[in-house]
Design an enzyme around this catalytic site. Sequence first.
Site, PDB file in Angstrom:
ATOM      1  N   ASP A  90      -6.487   0.896   1.618  1.00 46.04           N
ATOM      2  CA  ASP A  90      -6.442   1.455   2.776  1.00 46.04           C
ATOM      3  C   ASP A  90      -8.081   0.756   3.861  1.00 46.04           C
ATOM      4  O   ASP A  90      -9.062   0.322   2.067  1.00 46.04           O
ATOM      5  CB  ASP A  90      -5.936   2.931   3.339  1.00 46.04           C
ATOM      6  CG  ASP A  90      -7.297   3.479   2.665  1.00 46.04           C
ATOM      7  OD1 ASP A  90      -7.652   3.292   1.927  1.00 46.04           O
ATOM      8  OD2 ASP A  90      -6.867   4.723   3.448  1.00 46.04           O
ATOM      9  N   LYS A 113       0.764  -0.832   0.218  1.00 43.93           N
ATOM     10  CA  LYS A 113       0.185  -0.235  -0.105  1.00 43.93           C
ATOM     11  C   LYS A 113       0.721   0.988   0.135  1.00 43.93           C
ATOM     12  O   LYS A 113       0.443   2.188  -0.843  1.00 43.93           O
ATOM     13  CB  LYS A 113      -1.233  -0.019   1.366  1.00 43.93           C
ATOM     14  CG  LYS A 113      -1.518   1.215   1.113  1.00 43.93           C
ATOM     15  CD  LYS A 113      -2.574   1.442   2.605  1.00 43.93           C
ATOM     16  CE  LYS A 113      -1.912   1.458   3.818  1.00 43.93           C
ATOM     17  NZ  LYS A 113      -2.322   2.297   5.266  1.00 43.93           N
TER      18      LYS A 113
END
Length: 220
Positions: A138, A120
Amino acid sequence: MKKADIFEFFRRLAEDNPHPETELESVNDYTLLVAVVLSAQATDAGVNKATRALFATVDTPEKMVALGLDGLKHHIRTIGLFNTKAKNVIALSEALIADHGGQVPNDRAALEKLPGVGRKTANVVINVAFGAETFAVDTHIFRVGNRTGLARGKTPNAVESVLERVVPQPFRLHAHHWLILHGRYICKARRPECWRCPVADLCAFKLKTPAPKQKAVATD
């Protein structure tokens, strides 16, 4: 969600916010990387508050290593998990100096090799710093993808894979920003504000939240 509905979904988000940006504050690619690492399990606002003074003087890996672990901890002590994060920031700074000439690499695999940097974080950095069309999933994007029916998946990687497949041009570059902001401010975890959502009619979520009742205003 149908192909036409997906296009309309992003068209409306883009119309509301034509130039979305990350809410993390940074002064260059290196401080962006540090800010994203620090933002894990923390709010962007909390990270920004802690890093404004830090980034005013420490904006390179060399300066971060010179600051040292204790000096960094002093700056970021208000951020959750700051002890572990401080160790990772010092270690990744040392790795950037040793392996990349002090520069942030424009490569997801190379970024993921740095301490404290996962998929991420790498996706955010190469999107924001280098303009790559990536989808940094997220908690907000995971929720929005599943709740709306845009990109369902049991894991962040699964949701990312669906987004990679279904998000059309010209929305791919900024898609993850629109989805994060939508999840942060409208499609909230506990009480989505469906009554003011620009894509509510396209959304698969059946239990739409009604608008709060207005209090009666007393008149003479």
